[in-house]
Write an enzyme that holds these catalytic residues in place. Structure first.
Site, PDB file in Angstrom:
ATOM      1  CG  ASN A  98       9.800 -14.117   0.388  1.00  0.00           C
ATOM      2  OD1 ASN A  98       9.209 -13.293   0.209  1.00  0.00           O
ATOM      3  ND2 ASN A  98       9.184 -15.241   2.150  1.00  0.00           N
ATOM      4  CB  SER A 157       4.175 -14.235   4.194  1.00  0.00           C
ATOM      5  OG  SER A 157       3.408 -14.117   4.018  1.00  0.00           O
ATOM      6  CB  CYS A 215     -20.944   9.425   3.147  1.00  0.00           C
ATOM      7  SG  CYS A 215     -19.324  10.878   3.140  1.00  0.00           S
ATOM      8  CG  HIS A 258      -3.606  -6.355   0.320  1.00  0.00           C
ATOM      9  ND1 HIS A 258      -2.723  -6.664   0.601  1.00  0.00           N
ATOM     10  CD2 HIS A 258      -4.753  -7.110  -0.693  1.00  0.00           C
ATOM     11  CE1 HIS A 258      -3.274  -7.840   0.716  1.00  0.00           C
ATOM     12  NE2 HIS A 258      -4.155  -8.169  -0.393  1.00  0.00           N
ATOM     13  CB  VAL A 271      -0.629   0.259   1.203  1.00  0.00           C
ATOM     14  CG1 VAL A 271      -2.510  -1.217   1.139  1.00  0.00           C
ATOM     15  CG2 VAL A 271       0.170   0.120   2.096  1.00  0.00           C
ATOM     16  CG  ASP A 272       5.410   0.565  -0.305  1.00  0.00           C
ATOM     17  OD1 ASP A 272       4.602   0.811  -1.342  1.00  0.00           O
ATOM     18  OD2 ASP A 272       5.641  -0.071   0.764  1.00  0.00           O
ATOM     19  CB  CYS A 325     -21.573  12.583   6.065  1.00  0.00           C
ATOM     20  SG  CYS A 325     -20.553  10.779   6.921  1.00  0.00           S
TER      21      CYS A 325
HETATM   22  C1  BV8 Z   1     -11.304 -11.100   1.099  1.00  0.00           C
HETATM   23  C2  BV8 Z   1      -4.224  -4.297   5.442  1.00  0.00           C
HETATM   24  C3  BV8 Z   1     -13.777 -11.559   0.645  1.00  0.00           C
HETATM   25  C4  BV8 Z   1      -3.364  -3.461   4.977  1.00  0.00           C
HETATM   26  C5  BV8 Z   1      -4.365  -6.245   4.928  1.00  0.00           C
HETATM   27  C6  BV8 Z   1     -10.793 -15.930   8.474  1.00  0.00           C
HETATM   28  C7  BV8 Z   1     -11.268 -14.193   9.209  1.00  0.00           C
HETATM   29  C8  BV8 Z   1     -12.007 -13.754   8.510  1.00  0.00           C
HETATM   30  C9  BV8 Z   1     -10.876 -13.388   7.626  1.00  0.00           C
HETATM   31  C10 BV8 Z   1     -10.181 -14.268   6.952  1.00  0.00           C
HETATM   32  C11 BV8 Z   1      -9.900 -15.761   7.709  1.00  0.00           C
HETATM   33  N1  BV8 Z   1      -9.389 -16.422   6.856  1.00  0.00           N
HETATM   34  C12 BV8 Z   1      -8.678 -16.044   5.832  1.00  0.00           C
HETATM   35  C13 BV8 Z   1      -9.491 -15.047   5.417  1.00  0.00           C
HETATM   36  C14 BV8 Z   1      -9.398 -13.998   4.737  1.00  0.00           C
HETATM   37  C15 BV8 Z   1      -8.250 -12.927   4.913  1.00  0.00           C
HETATM   38  C16 BV8 Z   1      -7.008 -13.682   5.159  1.00  0.00           C
HETATM   39  O1  BV8 Z   1      -6.049 -14.568   4.013  1.00  0.00           O
HETATM   40  N2  BV8 Z   1      -6.895 -13.676   6.338  1.00  0.00           N
HETATM   41  C17 BV8 Z   1      -5.308 -14.594   6.415  1.00  0.00           C
HETATM   42  C18 BV8 Z   1      -3.941 -14.031   7.023  1.00  0.00           C
HETATM   43  C19 BV8 Z   1      -6.189 -16.013   7.550  1.00  0.00           C
HETATM   44  N3  BV8 Z   1      -8.107 -11.471   3.671  1.00  0.00           N
HETATM   45  C20 BV8 Z   1      -8.826 -10.759   3.504  1.00  0.00           C
HETATM   46  O2  BV8 Z   1      -9.955 -11.060   4.705  1.00  0.00           O
HETATM   47  C21 BV8 Z   1      -8.791 -10.240   1.854  1.00  0.00           C
HETATM   48  N4  BV8 Z   1      -9.898 -10.234   1.932  1.00  0.00           N
HETATM   49  O3  BV8 Z   1     -10.878 -12.474   2.008  1.00  0.00           O
HETATM   50  O4  BV8 Z   1     -12.160 -10.725   1.126  1.00  0.00           O
HETATM   51  C22 BV8 Z   1     -14.342 -11.871   2.458  1.00  0.00           C
HETATM   52  C23 BV8 Z   1     -15.152 -11.404   3.163  1.00  0.00           C
HETATM   53  C24 BV8 Z   1     -15.093 -11.240   4.503  1.00  0.00           C
HETATM   54  C25 BV8 Z   1     -14.977 -12.627   4.606  1.00  0.00           C
HETATM   55  C26 BV8 Z   1     -14.001 -13.443   4.728  1.00  0.00           C
HETATM   56  C27 BV8 Z   1     -13.440 -12.831   2.872  1.00  0.00           C
HETATM   57  C28 BV8 Z   1      -8.391  -8.673   2.803  1.00  0.00           C
HETATM   58  C29 BV8 Z   1      -7.249  -9.379   2.570  1.00  0.00           C
HETATM   59  C30 BV8 Z   1      -6.411  -7.912   2.784  1.00  0.00           C
HETATM   60  C31 BV8 Z   1      -5.686  -7.232   4.059  1.00  0.00           C
HETATM   61  N5  BV8 Z   1      -4.841  -6.458   4.791  1.00  0.00           N
HETATM   62  N6  BV8 Z   1      -3.509  -4.672   5.439  1.00  0.00           N
HETATM   63  C32 BV8 Z   1      -2.679  -2.424   5.918  1.00  0.00           C
HETATM   64  O5  BV8 Z   1      -2.578  -1.953   7.104  1.00  0.00           O
HETATM   65  O6  BV8 Z   1      -1.636  -2.437   5.520  1.00  0.00           O
HETATM   66  S1  BV8 Z   1      -2.890  -7.734   5.234  1.00  0.00           S
HETATM   67  C33 BV8 Z   1      -1.156  -7.172   5.083  1.00  0.00           C
HETATM   68  O7  BV8 Z   1      -0.577  -8.403   4.434  1.00  0.00           O
HETATM   69  C34 BV8 Z   1      -0.437  -6.672   4.048  1.00  0.00           C
HETATM   70  O8  BV8 Z   1      -1.056  -5.713   3.778  1.00  0.00           O
HETATM   71  C35 BV8 Z   1       0.628  -7.146   2.993  1.00  0.00           C
HETATM   72  O9  BV8 Z   1      -0.724  -6.292   2.153  1.00  0.00           O
HETATM   73  C36 BV8 Z   1      -0.863  -8.843   2.832  1.00  0.00           C
HETATM   74  C37 BV8 Z   1       0.179  -9.438   2.672  1.00  0.00           C
HETATM   75  O10 BV8 Z   1       1.158  -9.824   3.225  1.00  0.00           O
HETATM   76  P1  BV8 Z   1       2.631  -9.932   2.784  1.00  0.00           P
HETATM   77  O11 BV8 Z   1       3.508  -8.846   1.784  1.00  0.00           O
HETATM   78  O12 BV8 Z   1       2.965 -11.016   2.412  1.00  0.00           O
HETATM   79  O13 BV8 Z   1       4.000  -9.904   3.483  1.00  0.00           O
HETATM   80  P2  BV8 Z   1       4.374 -10.712   4.674  1.00  0.00           P
HETATM   81  O14 BV8 Z   1       5.064 -10.280   6.103  1.00  0.00           O
HETATM   82  O15 BV8 Z   1       3.535 -11.694   5.569  1.00  0.00           O
HETATM   83  O16 BV8 Z   1       5.172 -11.464   4.416  1.00  0.00           O
HETATM   84  C38 BV8 Z   1       7.002 -10.678   3.414  1.00  0.00           C
HETATM   85  C39 BV8 Z   1       7.461 -11.270   3.229  1.00  0.00           C
HETATM   86  O17 BV8 Z   1       8.684 -11.035   2.871  1.00  0.00           O
HETATM   87  C40 BV8 Z   1       8.362 -12.854   4.510  1.00  0.00           C
HETATM   88  O18 BV8 Z   1       8.508 -14.053   3.822  1.00  0.00           O
HETATM   89  C41 BV8 Z   1       9.994 -12.515   4.365  1.00  0.00           C
HETATM   90  O19 BV8 Z   1      10.178 -13.228   4.554  1.00  0.00           O
HETATM   91  C42 BV8 Z   1       9.818 -11.745   3.160  1.00  0.00           C
HETATM   92  N7  BV8 Z   1      11.096 -11.028   3.121  1.00  0.00           N
HETATM   93  C43 BV8 Z   1      11.197  -9.907   4.358  1.00  0.00           C
HETATM   94  N8  BV8 Z   1      11.963  -8.546   3.459  1.00  0.00           N
HETATM   95  C44 BV8 Z   1      12.557  -8.785   1.984  1.00  0.00           C
HETATM   96  C45 BV8 Z   1      11.764 -10.497   1.746  1.00  0.00           C
HETATM   97  N9  BV8 Z   1      11.673 -11.117   0.443  1.00  0.00           N
HETATM   98  C46 BV8 Z   1      12.941 -10.490  -0.408  1.00  0.00           C
HETATM   99  N10 BV8 Z   1      13.470  -9.676   0.227  1.00  0.00           N
HETATM  100  C47 BV8 Z   1      13.794  -8.631   1.352  1.00  0.00           C
HETATM  101  N11 BV8 Z   1      14.235  -8.090   1.198  1.00  0.00           N
END
Ligand code: BV8
Length: 245
Positions: free
Chosen positions: A218, A197, A140, A129, A113-114, A158
């Site tokens: 990764n 991830s 609203c 995202h 989102v950056d 609103c």
């Molecule tokens: C949806 C907000 C339909 C913005 C983010 C149970 C209950 C409720 C919901 C769910 C559930 N189970 C599943 C779900 C669905 C849920 C979901 O997937 N949850 C998971 C966690 C279980 N998804 C949703 O809710 C999505 N919508 O499904 O709609 C729906 C509707 C209603 C009910 C159900 C479904 C919405 C998803 C959006 C969530 N928003 N954040 C913010 O504040 O930024 S998510 C958050 O994770 C971030 O925004 C980011 O975009 C996203 C993904 O993360 P990554 O980018 O992968 O980051 P992460 O840290 O995990 O990994 C980084 C990797 O990079 C690591 O492996 C690391 O080793 C590596 N790394 C680090 N440095 C380096 C590197 N690699 C290479 N080079 C480097 N230098």
């Protein structure tokens, strides 16, 4: 060139393979996550230093948080917005922008989102995202300015509470970004997944939706990633630099 090849000999065969695939591909889509921006000093979410290791996402990144604990919600996102002002795109973002200009890649679908892909000069970006630089009323949906959000003003229309345009947990992804990302992935003969991830649905499903080759770059690679045709464990910027050479 010599220096990095000498220091990172274990990468050579994989980097060569990826370079070849990239040169030979006619449609390449990139899928990025927070790991793309850690080299810009922005924390990711699920690593040791990641946001979700210190704070439960349900308490800040959900519509429940927006409704029931606005102070915490506001504090969390203000901190992220202000933190970003100290950071800038890194070499990895720059290389992807350059590859697009050279016609080597056709699209970037990002979970970030950056806005750093845009800042680096990439054009064809799909923000799955949303964006932390856009603001609207949580009630609203009228658009608002960053300064209104940061100063905790209410919506001019609103009186509702303002929020950044990120996709919170439980919210749907922006339809167009999702549809266009999927279209690109489906017509790609190469999909390169960088710094994610793959734990968050539905973005996590995208790499499975191509018939093309799939590559995973990764910092941590484990057995759950065995579906990829090529896996390169390392930092995004460093690996992309090697591929670029
Ligand atoms: C949806 C907000 C339909 C913005 C983010 C149970 C209950 C409720 C919901 C769910 C559930 N189970 C599943 C779900 C669905 C849920 C979901 O997937 N949850 C998971 C966690 C279980 N998804 C949703 O809710 C999505 N919508 O499904 O709609 C729906 C509707 C209603 C009910 C159900 C479904 C919405 C998803 C959006 C969530 N928003 N954040 C913010 O504040 O930024 S998510 C958050 O994770 C971030 O925004 C980011 O975009 C996203 C993904 O993360 P990554 O980018 O992968 O980051 P992460 O840290 O995990 O990994 C980084 C990797 O990079 C690591 O492996 C690391 O080793 C590596 N790394 C680090 N440095 C380096 C590197 N690699 C290479 N080079 C480097 N230098």
């Amino acid at each position: 060139k010599k220096w990095s090849s000498l220091c990172l000999p274990e990468y050579s065969p994989k980097v060569d393979t990826l370079s070849k695939w990239l040169q030979n591909s006619t449609h390449t889509t990139i899928l990025t996550g927070a790991g793309m921006s850690t080299e810009s000093n922005i924390p990711d979410f699920r690593s040791k230093e990641g946001w979700w290791n210190n704070i439960d996402p349900r308490t800040v990144a959900t519509t429940d948080a927006l409704r029931d604990d606005y102070d915490l919600f506001h504090e969390f996102y203000s901190m992220r917005i202000n933190g970003l002002k100290q950071c800038k795109p890194n070499i990895g973002h720059d290389i992807l922008a350059d590859w697009e200009q050279k016609g080597l890649i056709q699209a970037i679908a990002t979970q970030n989102v950056d806005g750093f892909h845009t800042l680096a000069g990439s054009k064809n970006i799909y923000e799955l995202h949303g964006s932390i630089h856009k603001f609207r009323c949580g009630n609203c949906a009228m658009s608002a300015e960053e300064e209104d959000f940061l100063s905790e003003s209410n919506c001019k229309y609103c009186g509702g509470k303002l929020r950044p345009g990120v996709v919170l947990f439980g919210e749907m992804l922006p339809e167009e970004s999702w549809r266009d990302s999927l279209t690109h992935i489906q017509k790609s003969d190469l999909v390169i997944v960088i710094g994610t991830s793959l734990e968050v649905y539905p973005a996590s499903q995208l790499p499975k939706m191509t018939n093309g080759k799939t590559v995973y770059i990764n910092a941590e690679v484990d057995t759950t990633h065995h579906n990829f045709d090529l896996m390169i464990e390392g930092k995004a910027g460093e690996i992309l630099k090697l591929v670029d050479e």
